[in-house]
Design a protein around this motif. Structure first.
Motif, PDB file in Angstrom:
ATOM      1  N   GLU A  38      34.385  45.690  40.202  1.00 18.31           N
ATOM      2  CA  GLU A  38      34.914  44.332  40.196  1.00 18.31           C
ATOM      3  C   GLU A  38      36.126  44.282  39.281  1.00 18.31           C
ATOM      4  N   VAL A  39      37.134  43.537  39.704  1.00 15.47           N
ATOM      5  CA  VAL A  39      38.341  43.380  38.898  1.00 15.47           C
ATOM      6  C   VAL A  39      38.589  41.895  38.663  1.00 15.47           C
ATOM      7  N   GLU A  40      39.000  41.550  37.456  1.00 17.55           N
ATOM      8  CA  GLU A  40      39.272  40.162  37.104  1.00 17.55           C
ATOM      9  C   GLU A  40      40.766  39.939  36.970  1.00 17.55           C
ATOM     10  N   THR A  41      41.239  38.856  37.592  1.00 19.49           N
ATOM     11  CA  THR A  41      42.621  38.412  37.434  1.00 19.49           C
ATOM     12  C   THR A  41      42.622  36.904  37.344  1.00 19.49           C
ATOM     13  N   ASP A  42      43.402  36.382  36.399  1.00 19.90           N
ATOM     14  CA  ASP A  42      43.431  34.937  36.213  1.00 19.90           C
ATOM     15  C   ASP A  42      42.003  34.403  36.165  1.00 19.90           C
ATOM     16  N   LYS A  43      41.634  33.491  37.083  1.00 13.28           N
ATOM     17  CA  LYS A  43      40.285  32.949  37.067  1.00 13.28           C
ATOM     18  C   LYS A  43      39.472  33.440  38.244  1.00 13.28           C
ATOM     19  N   LEU A  44      39.842  34.606  38.790  1.00 10.90           N
ATOM     20  CA  LEU A  44      39.128  35.123  39.943  1.00 10.90           C
ATOM     21  C   LEU A  44      38.488  36.463  39.626  1.00 10.90           C
ATOM     22  N   THR A  45      37.343  36.696  40.217  1.00 12.96           N
ATOM     23  CA  THR A  45      36.710  38.003  40.152  1.00 12.96           C
ATOM     24  C   THR A  45      36.674  38.553  41.575  1.00 12.96           C
ATOM     25  N   ASN A  46      37.242  39.733  41.767  1.00 15.88           N
ATOM     26  CA  ASN A  46      37.342  40.332  43.095  1.00 15.88           C
ATOM     27  C   ASN A  46      36.533  41.623  43.161  1.00 15.88           C
ATOM     28  N   GLU A  47      35.813  41.808  44.252  1.00 11.76           N
ATOM     29  CA  GLU A  47      35.054  43.035  44.470  1.00 11.76           C
ATOM     30  C   GLU A  47      35.923  44.012  45.256  1.00 11.76           C
ATOM     31  N   VAL A  48      35.944  45.267  44.806  1.00 12.11           N
ATOM     32  CA  VAL A  48      36.786  46.287  45.437  1.00 12.11           C
ATOM     33  C   VAL A  48      35.894  47.320  46.108  1.00 12.11           C
ATOM     34  N   GLU A  49      36.181  47.600  47.382  1.00 15.26           N
ATOM     35  CA  GLU A  49      35.372  48.539  48.158  1.00 15.26           C
ATOM     36  C   GLU A  49      35.921  49.963  48.061  1.00 15.26           C
ATOM     37  N   ALA A  50      35.031  50.929  48.206  1.00 15.65           N
ATOM     38  CA  ALA A  50      35.435  52.337  48.207  1.00 15.65           C
ATOM     39  C   ALA A  50      36.224  52.652  49.472  1.00 15.65           C
ATOM     40  N   LYS A  51      37.242  53.529  49.342  1.00 14.63           N
ATOM     41  CA  LYS A  51      38.080  53.882  50.484  1.00 14.63           C
ATOM     42  C   LYS A  51      37.498  55.026  51.312  1.00 14.63           C
ATOM     43  N   ASP A  52      36.514  55.751  50.744  1.00 12.15           N
ATOM     44  CA  ASP A  52      35.988  56.917  51.457  1.00 12.15           C
ATOM     45  C   ASP A  52      34.550  57.183  51.042  1.00 12.15           C
ATOM     46  N   ASN A  53      33.871  58.043  51.809  1.00 10.59           N
ATOM     47  CA  ASN A  53      32.526  58.480  51.450  1.00 10.59           C
ATOM     48  C   ASN A  53      32.610  59.573  50.398  1.00 10.59           C
ATOM     49  N   GLY A  54      31.566  59.731  49.633  1.00 12.09           N
ATOM     50  CA  GLY A  54      31.527  60.838  48.679  1.00 12.09           C
ATOM     51  C   GLY A  54      30.658  60.532  47.493  1.00 12.09           C
ATOM     52  N   ILE A  55      30.992  61.186  46.394  1.00 10.54           N
ATOM     53  CA  ILE A  55      30.290  61.004  45.124  1.00 10.54           C
ATOM     54  C   ILE A  55      31.309  60.576  44.080  1.00 10.54           C
ATOM     55  N   VAL A  56      30.921  59.632  43.224  1.00  8.00           N
ATOM     56  CA  VAL A  56      31.810  59.215  42.139  1.00  8.00           C
ATOM     57  C   VAL A  56      31.829  60.341  41.107  1.00  8.00           C
ATOM     58  N   ARG A  57      32.893  61.148  41.172  1.00  5.28           N
ATOM     59  CA  ARG A  57      32.967  62.326  40.296  1.00  5.28           C
ATOM     60  C   ARG A  57      33.487  61.992  38.898  1.00  5.28           C
ATOM     61  N   ARG A  58      34.443  61.088  38.828  1.00  2.80           N
ATOM     62  CA  ARG A  58      34.984  60.691  37.522  1.00  2.80           C
ATOM     63  C   ARG A  58      35.282  59.193  37.509  1.00  2.80           C
ATOM     64  N   ILE A  59      34.899  58.539  36.420  1.00  4.91           N
ATOM     65  CA  ILE A  59      35.324  57.167  36.141  1.00  4.91           C
ATOM     66  C   ILE A  59      36.381  57.252  35.051  1.00  4.91           C
ATOM     67  N   LEU A  60      37.575  56.784  35.363  1.00  8.58           N
ATOM     68  CA  LEU A  60      38.718  56.953  34.475  1.00  8.58           C
ATOM     69  C   LEU A  60      38.985  55.733  33.595  1.00  8.58           C
ATOM     70  N   VAL A  61      38.372  54.602  33.939  1.00 13.81           N
ATOM     71  CA  VAL A  61      38.604  53.355  33.197  1.00 13.81           C
ATOM     72  C   VAL A  61      37.257  52.727  32.865  1.00 13.81           C
ATOM     73  N   GLU A  62      37.051  52.389  31.631  1.00 15.79           N
ATOM     74  CA  GLU A  62      35.798  51.775  31.206  1.00 15.79           C
ATOM     75  C   GLU A  62      35.803  50.275  31.501  1.00 15.79           C
ATOM     76  N   GLU A  63      34.601  49.711  31.608  1.00 13.44           N
ATOM     77  CA  GLU A  63      34.494  48.263  31.797  1.00 13.44           C
ATOM     78  C   GLU A  63      35.167  47.532  30.639  1.00 13.44           C
ATOM     79  N   GLY A  64      35.933  46.498  30.984  1.00 13.36           N
ATOM     80  CA  GLY A  64      36.623  45.711  29.967  1.00 13.36           C
ATOM     81  C   GLY A  64      38.045  46.157  29.707  1.00 13.36           C
TER      82      GLY A  64
END
Length: 577
Positions: A38-64
Motif C-alpha cells: 500500500e502506498v499513501e499520497t495526500d489523503k489517499l491510500t492506494n493498493e499496488v498489485e504485483a506485476k508478475d508471479n514469483g517469490i518476493v526475493r528482496r524488499i528494498l523499502v521499509e514500511e513508513g
C-alpha cells in the motif's frame, strides 16, 4: 522471470509516495494481480498489485519510508534465480537494502535561511497536524509531537467514527422503510460487529492519510508526551521511557480536549461510559440513559433510537442543543420523541447506582424525584482542555482554568508560543481547530492574520441534519438588534419530500434596515453541506436580495434557502406568506 516492483506514479502531480504497508514479506509467494503493498499520497491510500508471479526475493523499502515515483521497492523472481543484476539496477547491496529514497533538501543553518524557523507542534489532531502542514508549506522545519494516534479525538474517537455509525443507522432506517419507497426487501437486521469494522477501516484509512500528508510535507513526527522545559525547548517522554529534548524557535500547543466528568455519586460504576466508550461498545445495549443533550448526547440519542433501542435523555437546561436556534432545537426534540426517545429537560441527576444487571439513575425535575433504569449510562456533559502535565505554568503561559489564553493571532502571552484548538477553550469544533492552526502557523511565518469566528458553522448529524451559522433569534433579541426572519418549511420542498425528510425548516435572520444576513439555521437533508452557503453569505455580508437574485437549481434542498430569503421579504413563492 525476475522483475523490479517500483513506486507507481498515481497522478500527474505525484512525485513521491510513502510505502505504508507490505502485504507480502521476503520469501512469500505472490501471483500477478495480488496486492503487494500500500502506498499513501495526500489523503489517499492506494493498493499496488504485483506485476508478475514469483517469490518476493528482496524488499528494498521499509514500511513508513518515502521514495520517489518509479524508484524500485522490491524484487520478485523465481526461488533460485540470480537477482544480482537487479540489485545493482536498484542501487542496493547484496543484502537488498537501500532503494532510491527521496532526497532531503540541503540543510542550512537557521542564520543562513532568513525567516526559516524550527517549529514544534504539540498535538496531532485537526488543529495540530494542519498547523504542522501549513508551517512546513511556509518553509519552516517542523516537528510534531503526539502521544496517541494522529488525527486526534475528531478522527479517532469523535467526528469521523460517530458519523460513520450514524450513516449506518440512517441506511438501516431507510431499508426498513423501503416498502414506502416501492421496494420490497426481506427481514433487515443490524450486524453491529460489521458496522464497527467499517468504522475502524474508515478511521484507519484517514489516519494513514494524515501520516502521508505529514511525510509529504517533511514534518518530523515524534511519538511521546511533551512537557515544557523552557520557552525554547520541550522534553518528550517516549513509550519506552526514554526522553528526547527538542529545541524550537516557536511552538504551537494543540493538545485538544478530554470528556468532562461531573461529580455524580456512582459515576465510576461499570457500565457508565463516555463518548469513547459508546463508540467502542462490543454490543448494542437495549436501553441507555444519556446524561447531557448537547451535540454529542443528541447524536448518540439519534443513533441508538434509530437502531431501535430505548433511549432516555436527561438534560439540566430547559431545552436541548443550547447553541442552536430554539425553534430548531424544539423540532429535533420532537423528532427524537417520535423515534421513541424520552427527552427530559430541566432536570438534575443526583445519583447512579447498580440495579440488577444494569444501572439506575436518580434525577430531580422541579420539586419531584424520578429514576430510570438502563443497561448503560452515557455521560456527555461536555469537554475540557487537555493541558494537564504540559508544564505550561512552569514557563508562565497564562491560563484560565485548564484553557490556554490566546489572542486573535492565536498567540499566548509568551511571544514565541501559540495555541490552537480545544485547548484554548474558544470553540471546540474540529474545523475551528484547523483554522486556528493555520492562523498560528502563518503568524509564526511573518504574516499578520487574525482568527474570525463570525462564519463558523455548527453542525449536528441527526436525521434530518442540523446546521447553524451566525446569530440565533435569541441572540438577536439579547443584543437588541432589530431583525426580520424568513422561514421556509421543508414540507413544501420537493427534494425533501422525495428524501422522506420533510420535518425541518430553513430560517434566515437579517438586519431589519439593511437586510444583511446575520444568521442561518437549517434542519433539512444535507444541512451540514448547505450551511456553507450561509457561512459564505455572512463572510461576504450578503443581503437577502442577493440570495434571492441568485438562481438556485430545482429540485434541490438548496432552493429552500432562496425561499427562506423570499419569506424574509414576505414574498415566498412556494409557501403561504
Amino acid at each position: 522471470m525476475s522483475c523490479l516492483e517500483i513506486m507507481p506514479k498515481l497522478g500527474l502531480t505525484m512525485t513521491e509516495g510513502m510505502l505504508a504497508k507490505w502485504h507480502k514479506r521476503e520469501g512469500d509467494k505472490i501471483e500477478k494481480g495480488e496486492i503487494l503493498f500500500e502506498v499513501e499520497t495526500d489523503k489517499l491510500t492506494n493498493e499496488v498489485e504485483a506485476k508478475d508471479n514469483g517469490i518476493v526475493r528482496r524488499i528494498l523499502v521499509e514500511e513508513g519510508e518515502t521514495v520517489k515515483c518509479l524508484a524500485p521497492v522490491a524484487i520478485i523472481a523465481a526461488e533460485n534465480e540470480d537477482i544480482s543484476n537487479l540489485l545493482k539496477e536498484a542501487g542496493a547491496d547484496e543484502e537488498g537494502t537501500s532503494a532510491e529514497k527521496s532526497e532531503e533538501p540541503e540543510v542550512q543553518n537557521a542564520a543562513e535561511k532568513a525567516g526559516i524557523k524550527d517549529v514544534v507542534v504539540i498535538g496531532g489532531g485537526p488543529g495540530g497536524y494542519i498547523a504542522a502542514i501549513r508551517a512546513a508549506q511556509l518553509g519552516n522545519k517542523v516537528t510534531l509531537v503526539e502521544n496517541a494516534e494522529l488525527g486526534g479525538t475528531c478522527l479517532n474517537v469523535g467526528c469521523i467514527p460517530t458519523k460513520t455509525l450514524l450513516h449506518s443507522a440512517d441506511v438501516y432506517c431507510e431499508i426498513k422503510d423501503s416498502r414506502n419507497l416501492g421496494i420490497d426487501v426481506g427481514e433487515v437486521s443490524i450486524n453491529w460487529n460489521n458496522i464497527q469494522k467499517r468504522k475502524k477501516r474508515i478511521t484507519k484509512r484517514l489516519v494513514a492519510g494524515v501520516k502521508g500528508l505529514l511525510a509529504y510535507n517533511k514534518v518530523n513526527i515524534i511519538k511521546g508526551f511533551a512537557k515544557m522545559e523552557t520557552e525554547k525547548s520541550i522534553l518528550v517522554t517516549k513509550e519506552d521511557g526514554g526522553t528526547e529534548k527538542v529545541a524550537f524557535d516557536n511552538a504551537i500547543i494543540s493538545t485538544g480536549s478530554l470528556p468532562f466528568v461531573p461529580f455524580i455519586p456512582g459515576i465510576g460504576l461499570e457500565g457508565v461510559i463516555d463518548s469513547t466508550g459508546a463508540l467502542n461498545l462490543k454490543s448494542l445495549p437495549e436501553t441507555i440513559v444519556i446524561i447531557g443533550a448537547g451535540v454529542i448526547g443528541v447524536e448518540f440519542a439519534s443513533l441508538f433510537s434509530q437502531l431501535g433501542k430505548k433511549v432516555t435523555i436527561l438534560e439540566r437546561l430547559p431545552f436541548i442543543l443550547a447553541p442552536i436556534d430554539r425553534e430548531i432545537s424544539n423540532l429535533i426534540g420532537d423528532k427524537l420523541s417520535k423515534q421513541g426517545a424520552v427527552v427530559n429537560t430541566g432536570c438534575k441527576v443526583t445519583k447512579i447506582e447498580k440495579a440488577g444487571n444494569g444501572l439506575k439513575v436518580d434525577f430531580d425535575k422541579g420539586n419531584e424525584s424520578f429514576s430510570v433504569e438502563a443497561e448503560k449510562v452515557l455521560v456527555t456533559i461536555g469537554r475540557k482542555a487537555n493541558t494537564e502535565g504540559l508544564g505550561l505554568d512552569k514557563i508562565g503561559v497564562r491560563m484560565e482554568k485548564d484553557n490556554v489564553c490566546v489572542d486573535d493571532h492565536m498567540k499566548t502571552n509568551i511571544s514565541n508560543i501559540y495555541a490552537a484548538g480545544d485547548c484554548t477553550g474558544k470553540n471546540m469544533l474540529a474545523h475551528v481547530a484547523s483554522e486556528q492552526g493555520v492562523v498560528a502557523a502563518e503568524n509564526i511565518s511573518g504574516k499578520d492574520v487574525k482568527m474570525d469566528y463570525k462564519t463558523v458553522p455548527f453542525c449536528v448529524y441527526t436525521k434530518p441534519e442540523i446546521a447553524s451559522v451566525g446569530l440565533t433569534e435569541e441572540q438577536a433579541v439579547e443584543n437588541g438588534i432589530e431583525y426580520e426572519t424568513g422561514i421556509f418549511l421543508m414540507g413544501a420542498n420537493g427534494k425533501a419530500m422525495i428524501s422522506k425528510e420533510a420535518d425541518g425548516i430553513i430560517k434566515i435572520i437579517s438586519d431589519k434596515k439593511t437586510e444583511e444576513i446575520l444568521g442561518v439555521h437549517i434542519m433539512a437533508p444535507g444541512a451540514t453541506d448547505l450551511i456553507t452557503e450561509g457561512a459564505l453569505a455572512l463572510r461576504l455580508e450578503a443581503t437577502v436580495d442577493e440570495i434571492i437574485t441568485t438562481v438556485h437549481a430545482h429540485p434541490t434542498i438548496g432552493e429552500a434557502f432562496k425561499e427562506a430569503a423570499l419569506a424574509a421579504q414576505n414574498r415566498s413563492l412556494n409557501s403561504v406568506n
